[in-house]
Design an enzyme around this catalytic site. Structure first.
Site, PDB file in Angstrom:
ATOM      1  N   LYS A  20      -7.276   5.942 -19.742  1.00  0.00           N
ATOM      2  CA  LYS A  20      -7.473   6.449 -21.094  1.00  0.00           C
ATOM      3  C   LYS A  20      -6.174   6.345 -21.896  1.00  0.00           C
ATOM      4  CE  LYS A  20     -11.345   7.226 -19.044  1.00  0.00           C
ATOM      5  NZ  LYS A  20     -11.716   8.480 -18.428  1.00  0.00           N
TER       6      LYS A  20
ATOM      7  N   ARG B   5       0.846  -1.207   0.000  1.00  0.00           N
ATOM      8  CA  ARG B   5       0.000   0.000   0.000  1.00  0.00           C
ATOM      9  C   ARG B   5       0.877   1.252   0.000  1.00  0.00           C
ATOM     10  NH1 ARG B   5      -1.624   2.186   4.484  1.00  0.00           N
ATOM     11  NH2 ARG B   5      -2.198   0.258   5.545  1.00  0.00           N
TER      12      ARG B   5
ATOM     13  N   ASP C 170      -6.532  18.425 -15.005  1.00  0.00           N
ATOM     14  CA  ASP C 170      -6.848  17.073 -15.469  1.00  0.00           C
ATOM     15  C   ASP C 170      -6.386  16.998 -16.926  1.00  0.00           C
ATOM     16  OD1 ASP C 170      -8.034  14.775 -16.502  1.00  0.00           O
ATOM     17  OD2 ASP C 170      -9.802  14.944 -15.213  1.00  0.00           O
TER      18      ASP C 170
HETATM   19  C1  LIG Z   1     -12.309   8.928 -17.204  1.00  0.00           C
HETATM   20  C2  LIG Z   1     -11.978  10.259 -16.675  1.00  0.00           C
HETATM   21  C3  LIG Z   1     -11.828  10.490 -15.301  1.00  0.00           C
HETATM   22  C4  LIG Z   1     -12.071   9.404 -14.282  1.00  0.00           C
HETATM   23  O1  LIG Z   1     -11.174   8.347 -14.385  1.00  0.00           O
HETATM   24  P1  LIG Z   1     -11.524   6.823 -13.978  1.00  0.00           P
HETATM   25  O2  LIG Z   1     -10.255   6.108 -14.317  1.00  0.00           O
HETATM   26  O3  LIG Z   1     -12.702   6.390 -14.784  1.00  0.00           O
HETATM   27  O4  LIG Z   1     -11.824   6.820 -12.526  1.00  0.00           O
HETATM   28  C5  LIG Z   1     -11.461  11.757 -14.901  1.00  0.00           C
HETATM   29  N1  LIG Z   1     -11.286  12.760 -15.776  1.00  0.00           N
HETATM   30  C6  LIG Z   1     -11.418  12.581 -17.107  1.00  0.00           C
HETATM   31  C7  LIG Z   1     -11.204  13.722 -18.032  1.00  0.00           C
HETATM   32  C8  LIG Z   1     -11.773  11.334 -17.606  1.00  0.00           C
HETATM   33  O5  LIG Z   1     -11.941  11.169 -18.910  1.00  0.00           O
END
Ligand SMILES: *Cc1c(COP(=O)(O)O)cnc(C)c1O
Length: 379
Positions: A196, A47, A171
């Site tokens: 992604k 962890r 982000d």
């Molecule tokens: C998918 C996504 C998230 C969340 O990520 P997860 O891996 O699904 O928890 C956050 N921000 C953006 C822009 C995303 O496309």
């Protein structure tokens, strides 16, 4: 400093002194033996830290130009972790068109649990300045936005944040560090859903937090340990493998998205195409300035409402009808009823998301085949 293509291949490797494996092994262990009281080989409990996860973190920090990274089990876990940097009573300014899950975390979960949020149209940095209050501590940037591909001027927003000593978090999921480096543009933290583009093969959920400074990165690592949001060694290994081909994949995604966007813009069935690489995009100049490529995401408004949208989607053969994005295969979805359904109808409409909108994650297939499939789906 080595270029990103080289860093992708050569960071986070050469970790096995026992057999000299070229590829970093998956250390599937929860615990590590002490050699003597207080003496370890750098790891004691997974962890807290695990060699495979550490290797991925080295790679991600290098790609984003940050000092330290923490790899988490999902993108939402990354968000949950960084928001714990804020003291109770803190106010956060975020875009009005952020990822649906982020909006839900902010507005339905964390709002009222010590934090408060304002959602503004960040296309104009003046709206950010106007939303700053005495208790504001953080600005949350997401660019390009989802699904309408609005662009936030990262450098301009960071300049405002600096004046008010606010933490800036971007982000960077939609472009990956191959096309955009928020830390270079002034952000304290670049955050990802590695689910992604970074992983890129639609076979992992994961997240990452990359901090500009060692001091901030250590705080994030301590939170990741305390909250238990770190990713598993196996998932870390998969994302590290994905990172090696990031530049090739991103180039292919962007090339195909450009071709598809131009095709869609010429169709009579289409009202409007949202893609930052089109000259018709209202922020084309800004996109060109702060991004080194336009990415693989686009969306468009089809004429005829959700009925026409679903009819089109059902006729597609190469595009899977699925949420998520950033994998090698093309996906198509309907934000109003799927990815953004966790937002209220009011919030969706205020953000410009209508029932006409179709979002496409353009894969790395041959562009001609993708265009031919859309042609037949328009009928
Ligand atoms: C998918 C996504 C998230 C969340 O990520 P997860 O891996 O699904 O928890 C956050 N921000 C953006 C822009 C995303 O496309």
């Amino acid at each position: 400093m080595k270029k990103i293509e080289t860093l992708c291949v050569h960071t986070g490797v050469n970790k096995d002194d026992t057999f000299n494996s070229v590829i970093t092994p998956i250390y599937m262990t929860s615990t590590f033996a002490f050699e003597a009281p207080g003496k370890t080989k750098g790891f004691d409990y997974t962890r807290t830290a695990n060699p495979t996860r550490t290797a991925l973190q080295e790679c991600l920090a290098a790609l984003e130009g940050g000092a330290l990274a923490s790899a988490t089990c999902t993108g939402m876990a990354a968000e949950t972790t960084v928001l714990h940097l804020l003291e109770p009573g803190s106010h956060v300014i975020a875009g009005h068109d952020i990822y649906g899950g982020t909006y839900r975390l902010f507005s339905a979960i964390l709002n009222g649990r010590g934090l408060s949020f304002s959602f503004v149209d960040m296309r104009d940095p003046k709206n950010v300045s106007a939303a700053i209050r005495k208790d504001t501590k953080c600005i949350w940037i997401e660019t390009p936005s989802n699904p309408l591909l609005n662009i936030v001027d990262i450098a301009a927003v960071c300049a405002i944040a600096k004046k008010h000593k606010l933490l800036t978090i971007a982000d960077n999921t939609f472009l990956s560090p191959y096309f955009q480096r928020p830390i270079d543009l002034g952000c304290d933290i670049s955050l990802h859903s590695t689910t992604k583009y970074l992983n890129g093969h639609s076979d992992v959920v994961g997240g990452a937090i990359i901090s500009k400074t060692k001091e901030l990165g250590e705080k994030v690592a301590a939170l990741t340990n305390a909250l238990g949001t770190g990713c598993s060694p196996f998932d870390a290994w998969l994302v590290l493998r994905g990172c090696k081909t990031l530049p090739c994949r991103m180039q292919a995604h962007a090339r195909n998205a450009q071709a598809l966007a131009e095709f869609l813009e010429g169709r009579k069935e289409v009202k409007r195409v949202y893609f930052p690489g089109l000259k018709s995009h209202p922020q084309y100049a800004l996109a060109k300035k702060q991004m080194t490529g336009f990415g693989g995401m686009l969306s468009f408004d089809i004429k005829g409402g959700s009925k026409a949208a679903f009819k089109f989607i059902e006729k597609l053969e190469l595009f899977a009808f699925a949420e998520s994005l950033g994998g090698v295969e093309s996906l198509v979805e309907h934000p109003d009823s799927m990815s953004h359904a966790s937002m209220t109808l009011e919030a969706r409409r205020a953000g410009g998301i209508t029932e006409n909108n179709i979002r496409v994650s353009v894969g790395i297939e041959n562009a001609d085949d993708l265009i031919a499939d859309m042609k037949q789906a328009f009928g």
